[in-house]
Design an enzyme around this catalytic site. Structure first.
Site, PDB file in Angstrom:
ATOM      1  CB  ALA A 269      -0.905   0.021   1.232  1.00 29.71           C
ATOM      2  CG  ASN A 272      -0.289   8.029  -2.625  1.00 30.62           C
ATOM      3  OD1 ASN A 272       0.883   8.041  -2.974  1.00 30.62           O
ATOM      4  ND2 ASN A 272      -1.098   7.003  -2.866  1.00 30.62           N
ATOM      5  CD  GLU A 305       0.765   2.185   3.684  1.00 26.49           C
ATOM      6  OE1 GLU A 305       1.397   3.241   3.487  1.00 26.49           O
ATOM      7  OE2 GLU A 305       1.302   1.050   3.643  1.00 26.49           O
ATOM      8  CG  HIS A 308       3.918   5.969   6.140  1.00 26.83           C
ATOM      9  ND1 HIS A 308       5.218   6.136   6.541  1.00 26.83           N
ATOM     10  CD2 HIS A 308       3.878   4.782   5.477  1.00 26.83           C
ATOM     11  CE1 HIS A 308       5.934   5.077   6.131  1.00 26.83           C
ATOM     12  NE2 HIS A 308       5.145   4.235   5.496  1.00 26.83           N
TER      13      HIS A 308
HETATM   14  N1  ARG Z   1       5.766   3.656   1.326  1.00 28.87           N
HETATM   15  C1  ARG Z   1       5.045   2.442   1.074  1.00 28.87           C
HETATM   16  C2  ARG Z   1       4.826   1.808   2.425  1.00 28.87           C
HETATM   17  O1  ARG Z   1       5.651   1.217   3.005  1.00 28.87           O
HETATM   18  C3  ARG Z   1       5.727   1.492   0.166  1.00 28.87           C
HETATM   19  C4  ARG Z   1       5.798   1.931  -1.250  1.00 28.87           C
HETATM   20  C5  ARG Z   1       6.937   1.344  -1.942  1.00 28.87           C
HETATM   21  N2  ARG Z   1       6.788   1.387  -3.356  1.00 28.87           N
HETATM   22  C6  ARG Z   1       7.774   1.110  -4.204  1.00 28.87           C
HETATM   23  N3  ARG Z   1       7.502   1.132  -5.445  1.00 28.87           N
HETATM   24  N4  ARG Z   1       8.970   0.828  -3.857  1.00 28.87           N
HETATM   25  O2  ARG Z   1       3.843   1.990   3.017  1.00 28.87           O
HETATM   26 ZN    ZN Z   2       5.651   2.333   4.887  1.00 29.63          ZN
END
Ligand code: ARG
Ligand code: ZN
Length: 900
Positions: A269, A272, A305, A308
């Site tokens: 996930a 954003n 998420e 974050h």
């Molecule tokens: N930031 C996201 C999470 O850990 C992971 C996204 C990683 N995407 C990628 N294409 N490397 O929640």
């Molecule tokens: Zn993450």
């Protein structure tokens, strides 16, 4: 390095701040699946006071069709900029100005699923880490934070819903069947947090109150027909919001928070801002389709998420080497969230045990996946020094070991000071793009407010040094004193031959052999290394003398797994049996069981199947003790009765291994335990198998089912047709996916080929993609010990199944990852056919989706740990992949490092 195209390596030490900031970004998308127009308007300013006019404005961009560039309203001709395959440089943009760029992209050709892509007719984005540069030219780096205003224009008939970050500020029809929405995100953000979604969607929504009394609209968007699967995600979101407010004092900062699910997604996930996009796997949950583990995962990923939003979005990373700044911290937070949810409503003792169950689950993942990574060719510090492809560094090291490094700081500071450190972190860095060092600095300030004599100087090695430290522990007890000697060593990893000692927090206790109680802890002489029950272990070799211990004790070390190390302790078999029954730390009780099982399996492996060794006897005794202990919770017992996984066993053995033989050794112990305690397992099963009862997901009910299904697996292992019929009956009566899958996996993994239930399952769920994934996965994981199934032949056939496709990441993983990473006894088959099939698929996937291909390419990371015959066939296939034409940088990095 081997030939092939020379890879580009990026280094952390080369970081340079950008020349310009982009204070505001206006984007207008005219959405069309085959040709989408993206018009951008960037307001930029030079950071530099000196010589500002001559600093070029550097924009990233890949696979974009450039139509035009305007600077301050005037069309730029190509002499004023340089366009390459990876970007656009405006030579003399001036101190500040407005740059307008128009590009076209092809979302329906985007099988990489990075940037803007089409899934089932709908538009989605994935921009982390470097997907935004596939949407338009932009400084695609996390330290450029901008205010985004987004206009979406789409056909109302095909794409009636269109969403982006922040608040919906305008919505109208445009004529010719078009409509537009305009979205404004009040917060500054880097491009990787940009998102848009457009298409046919329905939503479940609810309004909640924020801490400041203001309302916030929560929405979970899915494709039509799936609203019966969103309740649990919505509940999880609300729990996450409440938890972050109570435990971390962090509140929702938006008026609107949306989750959208897509079936085509590279990872789990994405956080954003205000518009989290999820793999359906981590949103969809109802009793019919999701197992208890799926429910648990949905809750934790929704939490992850959401969390974050503060740790990642409000404070983000300066560069991608700092990824663990947000990921390690956010995994720590989601682990604590899950633990608190599991303990909710229980009394103190039960709550402790529930939290320990969660801790054990997390440590199992670390040992099974991160320890091998840290011992292999891709080993890297949680803050890497270099990479070729950043997508390859979304690893268990950055995430799970990163979370361990945060957890150690939590252990060293305690909850109160840790929360104080968080507050300092946000006070200092809200709205900024910062480094891991900034986080540790904030924690250190909090620590020193209370303890000016302490620091985290040596602790920082956890950020810069790769590898799993080994800790050797021995002790002598005499005359009321116990001298504990600890030694640490960390084997070389790529680029790091020798490493200074780590600061290792060792949580410990001394268990009185007579009473089973913990003795008070007192250090002789200088006691500054002991803080409560946590010992600072900071030198290569160190001795500590504890006093007041005139009765015999057994040391319990590294309680709660207080540091991510391999502990080799001087415990003998009797000590371990004692700890397994009496340690006051539930984690270490479980771990003592695991140690004995591991030793027993290794003995059987080394003695080619003999089961008369002392360790095997001890394993039998431990299971007997566990089964007699009426105080244990179901959740704990379910974990304590399970043998270490095959991956963990392979890693813990010092020498070259044969995974097939290891599988058979493990199966031998399992069968011995199953036969010895068949009646007990039957008793456990029958007491908990209540087919008529309606299903409810909660931690207590889930742990009952977990224990019941562990008992079922032992029953089937020991039994014949009668026991298989128990599984068949469970399948037939199941009113939930947990029981259905548990029954089916016993039938498929231990019974004759192609049981009718397998076909029934496919019929029943053929329209539910996530269930079909389970169907493929079950077949791909039939182990070599099931002689009635030719798993490799079956996998080759399944590749031709009409429901199989490599284009959908979940489906690709359900067959390929399952067989290459979760089925060692078949993958490492001595014929070499397993490796050959794997290589074929990695090569095919490389052209479709390099990011997912590179994950699968990790299947032979640990090939140099295999026995020579297997190494030879492994090398052949690695080289075959490496010499493939048009190998993506993603796969090339992984295979290149494996061959180095
Ligand atoms: N930031 C996201 C999470 O850990 C992971 C996204 C990683 N995407 C990628 N294409 N490397 O929640
Ligand atoms: Zn993450």
């Amino acid at each position: 390095m081997r030939d092939a195209q020379a890879p580009i390596t990026f280094f952390r030490k080369d970081y340079k701040a950008p020349n310009h900031r982009i204070s505001r970004t206006d984007l207008t998308f005219t959405l069309n699946p085959s040709r989408t127009k993206v018009a951008s308007r960037l307001q930029f300013q030079s950071w530099s006071e000196s010589n500002p006019d001559n600093l070029p404005l550097e924009l990233d961009g890949e696979d974009l069709e450039l139509e035009q560039v305007l600077l301050n309203g005037e069309k730029l001709d190509a002499t004023h900029y340089t366009q390459t395959a990876t970007g656009l440089t405006i030579h003399k943009p001036g101190r500040e100005g407005v740059l307008e760029i128009t590009v076209y992209i092809q979302p329906d050709q985007n099988t990489r699923l990075e940037g803007l892509y089409v899934s089932n007719g709908n538009f989605f984005t994935q921009c982390e880490a470097q997907g935004f540069r596939r949407i338009t030219y932009f400084p695609d780096r996390p330290d450029v934070l901008s205010q985004f205003m987004v206009t979406l224009i789409a056909h109302e008939a095909t794409h009636p819903v269109s969403l982006s970050n922040g608040n919906l500020v305008e919505e109208k029809k445009l004529g010719e069947g078009l409509h537009m929405t305009r979205w404004e995100d009040p917060f500054l953000k880097p491009a990787y947090l940009f998102a848009l979604v457009a298409g046919q969607f329905v939503c479940q929504e609810e309004t909640v109150q924020k801490g400041n009394g203001q309302p916030a609209l929560l929405q979970v968007w899915v494709e039509p027909g799936n609203l019966d699967k969103t309740d649990f995600a919505m509940q999880s979101l609300k729990k996450s919001i409440d938890w972050d407010r109570t435990r971390f004092n962090l509140d929702l900062d938006l008026d609107r928070f949306m989750i959208v699910a897509t079936a085509d997604f590279n990872m789990g996930a994405m956080e954003n801002k205000g518009l989290n996009i999820f793999n359906t796997k981590f949103v969809f949950a109802n009793p019919e389709l999701a197992t208890d583990v799926d429910f648990e995962n949905v809750e934790s990923v929704v939490g992850h998420e959401y969390f974050h939003n503060w740790t990642g979005n409000r404070v983000t990373c300066r560069d991608w080497f700092q990824l663990s700044l947000k990921e390690g911290l956010t995994v720590f937070r989601d682990q604590e969230f899950s633990a608190d949810m599991m303990a909710e409503g229980l009394d103190v003792a039960q709550a402790d045990s529930a939290r320990a169950v969660k801790r054990i689950e997390d440590v199992k993942v670390l040992r099974a996946a991160q320890f091998p990574e840290d011992a292999g060719p891709m080993a890297h510090p949680i803050r890497p020094d270099s990479y070729q492809e950043i997508n390859n560094f979304y690893t268990v090291t950055v995430y799970e070991k990163g979370a361990e490094v945060i957890r150690m700081q939590h252990t060293l500071l305690g909850e109160t000071l840790f929360q104080r450190g968080m507050q300092i972190y946000f006070d200092r860095h809200d709205g900024q793009a910062v480094t891991c060092e900034d986080f540790v600095g904030a924690m250190e300030t909090a620590l020193q407010e209370e303890h000016p004599e302490l620091d985290l100087k040596q602790f920082r090695h956890w950020y810069s040094q790769a590898g799993t430290p080994e800790v050797l522990a021995s002790w002598k007890q005499a005359n009321g004193e116990l001298e504990l000697t600890l030694k640490q060593n960390c084997r070389p990893t790529p680029g790091q031959a020798s490493k200074p000692a780590f600061h290792i927090p060792v949580k410990l206790g001394f268990v009185d052999v007579a009473t089973g109680r913990d003795m008070p802890l007192a250090l002789k002489g200088d006691s500054s290394a002991l803080h409560g029950d946590v010992l600072d272990f900071t030198q290569a070799s160190q001795s500590f003398v504890f006093t007041g211990l005139d009765k015999p004790v057994v040391p319990s070390l590294l309680r709660g797994f207080s540091a991510p190390v391999v502990l080799q302790s001087a415990h003998n078999t009797d000590d371990l049996i004692f700890l397994a029954g009496h340690d006051n730390d539930p984690f270490n009780r479980w771990d003592a069981c695991q140690k004995i099982y591991g030793k027993a399996i290794l003995d059987i492996y080394l003695q080619r199947g003999q089961t008369d060794g002392a360790n095997t006897q001890a394993a039998v005794q431990i299971v007997g003790n566990l089964l007699k202990d009426t105080q244990l919770s179901d959740g704990f017992l379910a974990l304590a009765l399970q043998l270490p996984g095959e991956g963990t066993l392979l890693e813990s053995f010092d020498g070259l291994v044969d995974p097939v033989a290891m599988h058979f050794a493990r199966t031998t112990l399992r069968d011995l335990l199953a036969c010895t305690y068949a009646a007990d397992f039957k008793g456990i099963y029958e007491a908990r198998h209540t087919p008529g009862q309606p299903y409810e997901y909660n931690a207590v009910a889930a742990s009952q089912r977990a224990l019941k299904n562990v008992a079922l697996a032992y029953l089937v292992a020991a039994g014949g047709d009668d026991e298989l019929n128990v599984a068949k009956a469970q399948y037939a009566a199941a009113n939930n996916m947990t029981d259905r899958m548990a029954a089916l996996s016993n039938l498929v993994h231990n019974g004759p080929a192609n049981p009718p239930e397998l076909a029934e399952f496919f019929e029943r769920f053929s329209k539910e993609a996530l269930a079909v994934d389970k169907w493929f996965m079950l077949q791909a994981t039939v182990p070599a010990s099931n002689e009635s199934v030719d798993t490799l032949g079956m996998v080759s056939e399944l590749l031709k199944h009409p429901s199989f496709t490599l284009k959908n990441p979940n489906r690709a993983r359900s067959l390929l990852a399952a067989f290459a990473m979760q089925n060692p006894s078949v993958f490492h088959s001595h014929s070499g056919e397993g490796y050959a099939l794997w290589a074929d698929l990695v090569i095919e996937l490389n052209t479709i989706n390099p990011q997912v291909a590179a994950r699968m390419a990790r299947g032979l990371d640990r090939w140099t740990k295999l026995v020579p015959a297997l190494q030879e066939s492994a090398r052949k296939q690695l080289e075959r992949i490496f010499n493939t034409e048009k190998l993506s940088p993603d796969v090339r990095e992984v295979i290149g490092k494996a061959l180095d």
